[in-house]
Motif scaffolding. Sequence first.
Motif, short mmCIF file in Angstrom:
data_model
loop_
_atom_site.label_atom_id
_atom_site.label_comp_id
_atom_site.label_asym_id
_atom_site.label_seq_id
_atom_site.Cartn_x
_atom_site.Cartn_y
_atom_site.Cartn_z
N HIS A 132 80.96 96.39 9.57
CA HIS A 132 80.38 95.93 8.30
C HIS A 132 81.15 96.44 7.08
N PRO A 168 86.18 93.64 7.09
CA PRO A 168 85.52 92.49 6.45
C PRO A 168 85.76 91.17 7.18
N ASP A 209 83.00 90.86 9.73
CA ASP A 209 81.61 91.01 9.28
C ASP A 209 80.78 89.75 9.50
N THR A 258 77.33 91.95 13.44
CA THR A 258 76.58 92.38 12.27
C THR A 258 75.40 91.45 12.02
N ARG A 263 70.27 95.69 5.50
CA ARG A 263 71.67 96.04 5.76
C ARG A 263 71.95 97.49 5.39
N HIS A 296 73.08 99.29 8.67
CA HIS A 296 74.52 99.51 8.65
C HIS A 296 74.92 100.81 7.98
#
Length: 242
Positions: free
Chosen positions: A115, A119, A122, A127, A142, A146
């Motif tokens: 995450h 990127p 992601d 995720t 999130r 995360h």
Amino acid sequence: MSDPTRTSQSTRHATDPAAAAARTPAAAVAPSIRRPLAAAFRAGLTAAALTGLVLAALGDPAPAHLLTRFTVQANLATALVSACSAHRAWTGRRPVSPRLTGALLCFLALSALVHHALPTADATAFTLPGTGTPTAAQVLSRLLLHGLTPLAALADWLLLTAPRGFRLPCAWQWPAYPLLYLAFALAFPTTAGAPPPTVTTALALALAVCLLPLIAIGIDQVRPSPRLHKNRISPTGISPLK
């Protein structure tokens, strides 16, 4: 005929406290060590993971699909294991095996790494789903799933468990599920409702999956014992399985 001498000795051993203690297994007489600090911290970790999962479900139009997401699976397992670990710490029972807690630590770290540091990955099934402008519930979920739960699991390991609980065989046991999940995501991308990772992203994920256990095991072998070791943390890390 019975031997009077042998009968007398048997009677004496049966009533002798020292003899009875010698026949009692050590595990039965060893005092249980309650760890209220560890219990409270792990209860908080459980609450954080469950809150993040509930918020993610509330903010998703198809919450059932969340169960196919790696982050959701890792946090759900963490919530269950942390609740069990909190109960064991509170009651002074034998702690959960580091084979299980170490695997979950690596799973949470992988989810956070994807995450925050990958990127391009992601948007994959590793995720939480995200399209358009996230709602307040999605942002908070999130943040919890995360961010907070991986950090809390890391703090639990570093501050509330003794070192050298992880074993070398875990280096190839822990990556097994994430690698199978990655293969499944590549073969059946629509099942998780996410686009399949590209070849580059898949290779980066596989590398992270294999390196995280090695890093965790290496750190566990050299890290010092926490200062709160006595009566507050797991006496042997988290009791490795032999």
